[in-house]
Design an enzyme around this catalytic site. Structure first.
Site, PDB file in Angstrom:
ATOM      1  N   LYS A 199      -2.120 -13.749 -24.701  1.00  0.00           N
ATOM      2  CA  LYS A 199      -2.860 -13.105 -23.607  1.00  0.00           C
ATOM      3  C   LYS A 199      -4.342 -12.950 -23.957  1.00  0.00           C
ATOM      4  O   LYS A 199      -4.685 -12.433 -25.016  1.00  0.00           O
ATOM      5  CB  LYS A 199      -2.223 -11.737 -23.312  1.00  0.00           C
ATOM      6  CG  LYS A 199      -2.879 -11.015 -22.155  1.00  0.00           C
ATOM      7  CD  LYS A 199      -1.958  -9.933 -21.605  1.00  0.00           C
ATOM      8  CE  LYS A 199      -2.676  -8.997 -20.672  1.00  0.00           C
ATOM      9  NZ  LYS A 199      -1.789  -8.070 -19.981  1.00  0.00           N
ATOM     10  N   ARG A 215      -1.495  -2.344 -16.805  1.00  0.00           N
ATOM     11  CA  ARG A 215      -0.428  -2.209 -15.817  1.00  0.00           C
ATOM     12  C   ARG A 215       0.749  -1.451 -16.430  1.00  0.00           C
ATOM     13  O   ARG A 215       0.870  -1.339 -17.635  1.00  0.00           O
ATOM     14  CB  ARG A 215       0.022  -3.591 -15.333  1.00  0.00           C
ATOM     15  CG  ARG A 215      -1.034  -4.254 -14.456  1.00  0.00           C
ATOM     16  CD  ARG A 215      -0.667  -5.657 -14.058  1.00  0.00           C
ATOM     17  NE  ARG A 215       0.646  -5.733 -13.455  1.00  0.00           N
ATOM     18  CZ  ARG A 215       1.649  -6.458 -13.933  1.00  0.00           C
ATOM     19  NH1 ARG A 215       1.500  -7.168 -15.026  1.00  0.00           N
ATOM     20  NH2 ARG A 215       2.803  -6.471 -13.306  1.00  0.00           N
ATOM     21  N   ARG A 220       9.598 -12.863 -17.976  1.00  0.00           N
ATOM     22  CA  ARG A 220       9.609 -13.428 -19.327  1.00  0.00           C
ATOM     23  C   ARG A 220      10.196 -14.816 -19.317  1.00  0.00           C
ATOM     24  O   ARG A 220      11.258 -15.016 -18.747  1.00  0.00           O
ATOM     25  CB  ARG A 220      10.490 -12.588 -20.259  1.00  0.00           C
ATOM     26  CG  ARG A 220       9.668 -11.529 -20.907  1.00  0.00           C
ATOM     27  CD  ARG A 220      10.446 -10.366 -21.261  1.00  0.00           C
ATOM     28  NE  ARG A 220       9.562  -9.215 -21.015  1.00  0.00           N
ATOM     29  CZ  ARG A 220       9.289  -8.325 -21.934  1.00  0.00           C
ATOM     30  NH1 ARG A 220       9.835  -8.396 -23.094  1.00  0.00           N
ATOM     31  NH2 ARG A 220       8.489  -7.328 -21.653  1.00  0.00           N
TER      32      ARG A 220
HETATM   33  C1  BTN Z   1      -3.034  -5.421 -17.866  1.00  0.00           C
HETATM   34  O1  BTN Z   1      -2.936  -6.574 -18.283  1.00  0.00           O
HETATM   35  O2  BTN Z   1      -2.169  -4.573 -18.125  1.00  0.00           O
HETATM   36  C2  BTN Z   1      -4.233  -5.048 -17.034  1.00  0.00           C
HETATM   37  C3  BTN Z   1      -5.384  -4.632 -17.890  1.00  0.00           C
HETATM   38  C4  BTN Z   1      -6.624  -4.249 -17.105  1.00  0.00           C
HETATM   39  C5  BTN Z   1      -7.699  -3.654 -17.989  1.00  0.00           C
HETATM   40  C6  BTN Z   1      -8.989  -3.475 -17.253  1.00  0.00           C
HETATM   41  S1  BTN Z   1     -10.355  -3.137 -18.325  1.00  0.00           S
HETATM   42  C7  BTN Z   1     -11.349  -2.780 -16.946  1.00  0.00           C
HETATM   43  C8  BTN Z   1     -10.496  -1.987 -15.998  1.00  0.00           C
HETATM   44  N1  BTN Z   1     -10.501  -0.579 -16.332  1.00  0.00           N
HETATM   45  C9  BTN Z   1      -9.295  -0.160 -16.703  1.00  0.00           C
HETATM   46  O3  BTN Z   1      -9.034   1.012 -17.031  1.00  0.00           O
HETATM   47  N2  BTN Z   1      -8.417  -1.146 -16.656  1.00  0.00           N
HETATM   48  C10 BTN Z   1      -9.035  -2.384 -16.217  1.00  0.00           C
END
Ligand code: BTN
Length: 331
Positions: free
Chosen positions: A190, A125, A325
């Site tokens: 996380k 994100r 946070r």
């Molecule tokens: C986050 O916490 O920022 C979200 C992470 C999401 C990662 C997943 S891995 C599978 C899918 N493909 C991506 O490019 N992103 C999500």
């Protein structure tokens, strides 16, 4: 044979974690010793840790259990066995982007999904990079159409967060929590993140692609680059978890949650959210660009917006650039 196929073949050869001589690898892939070196280098770039010992050859730092569609299928409860379909891919840019392409073609059903062994352009994100080393974690994306358009999308990602949290709890892990809007934590670190990509369609409908990154066994040398506290399922469990088994469990939990969300909306997840919410009734700090709001977290509303109480009362906050946070804990 294309380079990608050769790399797959090499990985299958090395997956057992034993030594393979450069000569044996070269013969098996029908390539020169110099080409073996290049391929080994490529594997390192994909996040595989390798040892090279003169006279013995190459070996992975640890064996890997590769994802296999048949093994995932076998571990899947009957309800989700045949449909919707899913694929296991080796190296992709981003599994979300791969699912998006198929969704745009209109060739896949609701719930179709892709697991990838590695991503070269994994996205998190807020434009962050998602570290996606080969064969270590789960990178999983599901297609889900939204007949009523994007306004249901926020609740959808919260429902999926709950599905993951419940799945980890069922594995026997305690102290699992969710952090609004899209993260799953274990003991304040996380373990998984969710990224929902949306595409609006004519007549108000939308496509959603829900991507999940779940840390299973993050290599230490990759984890060093992650700029926040993290953990993986293997560090939280007494024994190694099977990647195919977890993949099957995650897939069926997420599909069940999506189906439930479609039928009953977020109301079906409110109680679980309260149970898992790591900030409920705690002092929080909300950062929205330059703006900072302090207050007490009061959970979520019926659409999934965050509720924060300050001296003026309870206010709702929606997704986008909002970050949350606790004043003294998780970041
Ligand atoms: C986050 O916490 O920022 C979200 C992470 C999401 C990662 C997943 S891995 C599978 C899918 N493909 C991506 O490019 N992103 C999500």
């Amino acid at each position: 044979m294309k380079q990608a196929e050769r790399l797959d073949q090499l990985i299958r050869l090395l997956a057992n974690g034993e030594f393979h001589s450069g000569q044996a690898i070269g013969e098996s892939l029908s390539i020169s010793r110099a080409a073996v070196n290049q391929h080994i280098h490529k594997l390192e770039e994909l996040g595989l840790e390798l040892f090279s010992v003169t006279g013995r050859g190459y070996k992975l730092a640890r064996p890997i259990e590769l994802l296999q569609a048949a093994a995932i299928e076998e571990e899947t409860p009957t309800k989700w066995r045949k449909k919707p379909g899913f694929e296991v891919r080796s190296v992709v840019d981003s599994s979300n982007d791969q699912v998006k392409l198929l969704a745009q073609d209109g060739t896949v059903d609701a719930g179709f999904s892709i697991f990838a062994e590695a991503q070269t352009a994994g996205r998190g994100r807020r434009g962050k990079h998602w570290f996606s080393p080969f064969g270590s974690n789960l990178y999983f994306s599901v297609y889900w159409p939204l007949e009523d358009g994007i306004h249901g999308a926020m609740g959808l990602s919260l429902a999926v967060g709950i599905a993951l949290a419940e799945c980890f709890t069922e594995l026997g892990i305690e102290a699992v929590s969710v952090k609004w809007p899209n993260d799953v934590y274990i003991n304040g670190k996380k373990v998984a993140g969710i990224l929902v990509d949306l595409e609006t369609l004519p007549e108000g409908a939308a496509h959603s692609i829900i991507g999940m990154g779940i840390n299973l066994r993050m290599p230490e040398f990759v984890g060093r680059n992650i700029d926040q506290a993290w953990t993986d399922l293997n560090s939280e469990l007494p024994q190694l978890v099977s990647r195919n088994c977890i993949a099957a469990q995650v897939r069926s939990s997420v599909l069940s949650a999506l189906q439930q969300y479609e039928q009953y909306g977020l109301a079906a997840f409110q109680q679980s959210w309260r149970q898992y919410d790591c900030f409920l009734d705690k002092p929080v700090k909300l950062i929205m660009g330059q703006r900072v709001c302090l207050g007490t977290c009061r959970g979520i509303d019926e659409n999934g917006a965050l509720l924060v109480e300050d001296e003026h009362g309870v206010r709702r906050y929606f997704g986008g650039e909002v970050s949350l946070r606790a004043q003294d804990a998780i970041n």
